[in-house]
Write a protein that holds these residues in place. Structure first.
Motif, short mmCIF file in Angstrom:
data_model
loop_
_atom_site.label_atom_id
_atom_site.label_comp_id
_atom_site.label_asym_id
_atom_site.label_seq_id
_atom_site.Cartn_x
_atom_site.Cartn_y
_atom_site.Cartn_z
N UNK A 291 42.17 47.24 41.76
CA UNK A 291 41.57 48.46 41.27
C UNK A 291 42.54 49.33 40.49
N UNK A 292 42.13 50.54 40.15
CA UNK A 292 42.95 51.44 39.32
C UNK A 292 44.26 51.86 39.98
N UNK A 293 44.34 51.75 41.31
CA UNK A 293 45.57 52.11 42.01
C UNK A 293 46.42 50.90 42.36
N UNK A 294 46.01 49.73 41.88
CA UNK A 294 46.80 48.52 42.09
C UNK A 294 46.47 47.75 43.35
N UNK A 295 45.55 48.28 44.18
CA UNK A 295 45.19 47.61 45.41
C UNK A 295 44.05 46.62 45.21
N UNK A 296 43.97 45.64 46.12
CA UNK A 296 42.87 44.68 46.06
C UNK A 296 41.54 45.37 46.32
N UNK A 297 40.50 44.87 45.67
CA UNK A 297 39.16 45.43 45.82
C UNK A 297 38.34 44.54 46.75
N UNK A 298 37.70 45.17 47.72
CA UNK A 298 36.91 44.43 48.70
C UNK A 298 35.52 45.05 48.81
N UNK A 299 34.62 44.31 49.45
CA UNK A 299 33.32 44.89 49.77
C UNK A 299 33.40 45.55 51.14
N UNK A 300 32.26 45.96 51.68
CA UNK A 300 32.26 46.68 52.95
C UNK A 300 32.73 45.82 54.11
N UNK A 301 32.61 44.50 53.98
CA UNK A 301 33.06 43.60 55.05
C UNK A 301 34.53 43.24 54.91
N UNK A 302 35.22 43.87 53.94
CA UNK A 302 36.63 43.61 53.61
C UNK A 302 36.84 42.24 52.96
N UNK A 303 35.76 41.66 52.47
CA UNK A 303 35.85 40.40 51.71
C UNK A 303 36.26 40.75 50.28
N UNK A 304 37.23 40.01 49.73
CA UNK A 304 37.67 40.26 48.36
C UNK A 304 36.51 40.00 47.41
N UNK A 305 36.28 40.93 46.52
CA UNK A 305 35.12 40.85 45.64
C UNK A 305 35.14 39.56 44.82
N UNK A 306 34.01 38.86 44.89
CA UNK A 306 33.86 37.63 44.13
C UNK A 306 34.40 36.39 44.81
N UNK A 307 34.86 36.54 46.07
CA UNK A 307 35.45 35.40 46.77
C UNK A 307 34.90 35.35 48.19
N UNK A 308 34.05 34.38 48.44
CA UNK A 308 33.33 34.32 49.70
C UNK A 308 34.17 33.98 50.91
#
Length: 460
Positions: A265-282
């Motif tokens: 994301x804009x702050x350099x951290x990984x982006x996850x969904x609400x379940x802490x799963x990395x977006x786009x990676x199941x």
């Protein structure tokens, strides 16, 4: 049937909480767990390092919640001194380097947890990597700093930065008998506070004998004939130093993840969904200091490096990776700290945060005490409150004071999470007894004052 394998990168709060929770839910016959940690320690309190350095607590063992041996006894294959150097997402494997033997090898995974944490910010200036200059993020960093303090005959320390880490390390060095100078590029210490509240921290630091220089951006670290740090330079002056501690803050350690194509994301951290799963990676999760989290007040993601969040992330990730269910909704930005007996708490938005997201607001600042005024030991406390214009919704609170000040911020954190208005807060049924609070708790006094400001503005 082959046993599924969960691979965890990072052996501290988020990573080992995830591994431990997954193991609680699934035995070794159902799920194999391999965890990689590049340091010597696992499951430790990085937040406790300043207190170890300052001599308040023993370390490093006292800061370890669970040793590598204890994890291994629970059928978690924890490999310390082993650094993951590459993630092959398509091939579902990671490359690891044994830092002692130099051996490299691949390990396959069915599910992956990225918990690589954060690293201290090191500005790109001459001399920043000289011996005697220390970032403090891991127990190994703490040990290296203590060795440096014990190995120098000089007693002059310079702390670069005046955020939480900088202020806590300044106190630790003061406790060690060093003459401490804090160089702060901002207008006041503690940029997580508004400048008027940061000024209270500055005054307290001066009273403790800590020299704080504001508006002092470091331009160079100077070294002596032996190559070791000798001074820190700004545009206007040079400050002698036998040891330097970087307290500028941390940034997410995501180089490994970015190289693997994982989204940041804009702050350099990984982006996850609400379940802490990395977006786009199941089959990949991420948590702790390497991720961005949703700010429930501002409505956008932020990078907040705190062990409280990391442990929660780990619990959720472990549950989900083992077939359970959990979510992490976000944060309101609560943090506490201290410098000697001065306590500092904040939650929600500062004035500039509210302006940045387009919120109109009012503020109120009150002076009170942590106990009934007539009760022995009553000390001054300052509370600043922000509320949204018209609606009166609480937006943020900052507290600076002595005993009992910091943990009062939790009341405001709950109110923010519940999206309460300041008028609703005035009716909160808070505990009262003279040794703990005036009849009107300082947080409630601030809420009442803020309601009055709203009314004068014609919005309530």
């Amino acid at each position: 049937m082959a046993v599924e394998r969960l691979v965890v990168i990072g052996g501290d709060a988020a990573g080992m909480s995830a591994a431990s929770q997954a193991r609680r839910l699934k035995g070794p016959g159902e799920l194999g767990i391999v965890a990689f940690e590049r340091g010597h320690f696992a499951s430790y309190s990085a937040c406790g390092i300043p207190y170890w350095v300052g001599g308040d607590v023993e370390g490093p063992e006292a800061l370890v919640a669970r040793t590598p041996e204890e994890h291994r006894a629970r059928s978690i294959d924890l490999r310390t001194r082993t650094e993951v150097t590459e993630i092959d997402v398509a091939g579902q494997r990671v490359r690891a380097l044994d830092r002692d033997s130099g051996e490299t090898y691949w390990t396959g995974f069915d599910k992956l947890v990225v918990a690589t944490g954060a690293r201290p910010v090191r500005p790109a200036i001459p001399g920043i990597d000289a011996p005697g200059v220390h970032g403090v993020q891991t127990l190994d960093d703490g040990r290296a700093l203590l060795d440096s303090l014990e190995g120098t005959a000089g007693r002059r320390a310079v702390v670069v930065g005046a955020g939480y880490i900088g202020v806590e390390m300044a106190e630790a060095l003061l406790n060690r008998g060093f003459e401490v100078t804090v160089l702060n590029r901002g207008a006041q210490p503690m940029a997580t506070l508004d400048p008027d509240m940061g000024r209270l921290v500055h005054t307290a630091m001066d009273g403790l004998g800590i020299t704080t220089v504001n508006g002092a951006a470091v331009t160079r670290v100077l070294t002596g004939d032996d190559g070791r740090v000798s001074a820190v330079a700004t545009a206007d002056a040079s400050y002698p130093a036998d040891v330097v501690v970087l307290g500028i803050g941390v940034e997410p350690e995501t180089a490994l993840a970015r190289a693997a194509g994982l989204p940041t994301g804009p702050n350099g951290g990984l982006l996850t969904d609400l379940s802490m799963r990395v977006r786009g990676h199941g089959n990949i999760w991420a948590g702790g200091d390497c991720v961005e989290v949703l700010d429930l007040v501002a409505g956008h993601t932020r990078h907040i490096a705190l062990g409280t969040h990391a442990n929660k992330h780990g619990q959720i990730i472990g549950s989900n990776a083992a077939g359970g269910y959990g979510t992490f909704p976000g944060v309101v930005g609560t943090a506490v700290s201290k410098v000697c007996d001065l306590e500092i708490g904040r939650t929600g938005l500062r004035e500039k945060d509210a302006s940045a997201v387009g919120l109109r607001y009012v503020t109120a600042t009150i002076e009170s005490t942590g106990r009934a005024g007539y009760y022995p030991g009553a000390r001054a406390m300052t509370v600043k409150m922000l509320a949204e214009y018209r609606t009166g919704r609480l937006l943020g609170v900052q507290i600076v004071g002595r005993e009992g000040a910091a943990k009062r911020i939790d009341v405001a954190a709950v109110a923010l999470t519940a999206r309460m208005t300041v008028e609703e807060m005035t009716a909160l049924d808070l505990g009262y007894a003279p040794p703990f609070s005036p009849v009107w708790d300082p947080v409630l006094v601030a809420a009442r004052r803020t309601v009055a400001v709203l009314r004068r503005a014609g919005t309530a």
